[in-house]
Design a protein around this motif. Structure first.
Motif, PDB file in Angstrom:
ATOM      1  N   THR A 139       8.121   0.431   3.557  1.00  0.00           N
ATOM      2  CA  THR A 139       7.767  -1.111   2.859  1.00  0.00           C
ATOM      3  C   THR A 139       9.051  -1.239   4.603  1.00  0.00           C
ATOM      4  O   THR A 139       9.351  -0.491   5.198  1.00  0.00           O
ATOM      5  CB  THR A 139       9.030  -1.389   1.736  1.00  0.00           C
ATOM      6  OG1 THR A 139       9.625  -0.303   1.574  1.00  0.00           O
ATOM      7  CG2 THR A 139       7.838  -0.795   0.830  1.00  0.00           C
ATOM      8  N   GLY A 158       0.776  -7.777   4.178  1.00  0.00           N
ATOM      9  CA  GLY A 158       0.984  -7.090   2.799  1.00  0.00           C
ATOM     10  C   GLY A 158       1.411  -7.831   2.351  1.00  0.00           C
ATOM     11  O   GLY A 158       1.134  -9.233   2.180  1.00  0.00           O
ATOM     12  N   ARG A 215      11.315  -7.628   0.627  1.00  0.00           N
ATOM     13  CA  ARG A 215      10.439  -6.156   0.711  1.00  0.00           C
ATOM     14  C   ARG A 215       9.725  -6.836   1.504  1.00  0.00           C
ATOM     15  O   ARG A 215       8.497  -7.674   0.459  1.00  0.00           O
ATOM     16  CB  ARG A 215      10.515  -5.198  -0.291  1.00  0.00           C
ATOM     17  CG  ARG A 215      10.104  -3.945   0.226  1.00  0.00           C
ATOM     18  CD  ARG A 215      10.542  -2.887  -1.192  1.00  0.00           C
ATOM     19  NE  ARG A 215      11.589  -3.094  -1.834  1.00  0.00           N
ATOM     20  CZ  ARG A 215      12.134  -1.404  -0.870  1.00  0.00           C
ATOM     21  NH1 ARG A 215      12.197  -1.355  -0.196  1.00  0.00           N
ATOM     22  NH2 ARG A 215      13.913  -1.407  -1.764  1.00  0.00           N
ATOM     23  N   LEU A 224       5.036  -5.532   0.855  1.00  0.00           N
ATOM     24  CA  LEU A 224       4.509  -3.823   0.657  1.00  0.00           C
ATOM     25  C   LEU A 224       3.448  -3.692   1.393  1.00  0.00           C
ATOM     26  O   LEU A 224       2.465  -4.813   1.020  1.00  0.00           O
ATOM     27  CB  LEU A 224       4.300  -4.212  -0.811  1.00  0.00           C
ATOM     28  CG  LEU A 224       6.051  -4.103  -1.780  1.00  0.00           C
ATOM     29  CD1 LEU A 224       5.762  -4.813  -3.230  1.00  0.00           C
ATOM     30  CD2 LEU A 224       6.451  -3.281  -2.248  1.00  0.00           C
TER      31      LEU A 224
END
Length: 150
Positions: free
Chosen positions: A50, A89, A121, A123
């Motif tokens: 990540t 993502g 974050r 992903l």
């Protein structure tokens, strides 16, 4: 040319993409809200599979709360080659204190003197990259001189 297949452009495998991401610290975050694209430079850190970055309240967080689907791009180059990795993502703001504490232990500090308490974050759904062999441009007019249309 790339010695493996004679191509000036070649695909990078996923490991090579993550290696490029891990050795860099500045990328571009692309978001879209209401059909309007926006791009932000962000410094980041790789954590496992990540990417994390810090931000302050503002347009990035607002846009990601409406549409968490993002693209993240990092380049590197020198006199002989260039490479580009694009990660697509979902961006998620870290909310749990345990996650925030773990992120705070990572080697990431803002580039500019501003307070950035919010961790995000990304992903990944996909990670792709291309490597470019740099060199002089071929003579573009030589090809057209042999073209049947001229």
């Amino acid at each position: 040319m790339d010695g493996a297949n004679g191509a000036a452009v070649s695909a990078m495998d996923e490991d090579a993409c993550w290696n490029l991401l891990a050795r860099n610290e500045l990328g571009r975050l692309a978001v879209a809200v209401g059909g309007e694209p926006d791009i932000f430079p962000v410094n980041f850190v790789v954590d496992g599979p990540t990417v994390l970055f810090r931000t302050a309240p503002g347009s990035k967080l607002a846009e990601m709360s409406v549409n968490p689907r993002v693209a993240f791009e990092v380049d590197e180059y020198d006199e002989t080659f260039g490479a580009s990795v694009v990660l697509k993502g979902t961006a998620r703001r870290l909310e749990l204190q345990r996650e925030i504490d773990e992120a705070d232990a990572l080697p990431l500090a803002p580039w500019i003197p501003t307070l950035k308490y919010r961790w995000v974050r990304i992903l990944p759904a996909s990670v792709t990259g291309r490597r470019f062999v740099r060199g002089p441009e071929p003579d573009r007019y030589a090809a057209s001189a042999n073209d049947a249309w001229t």
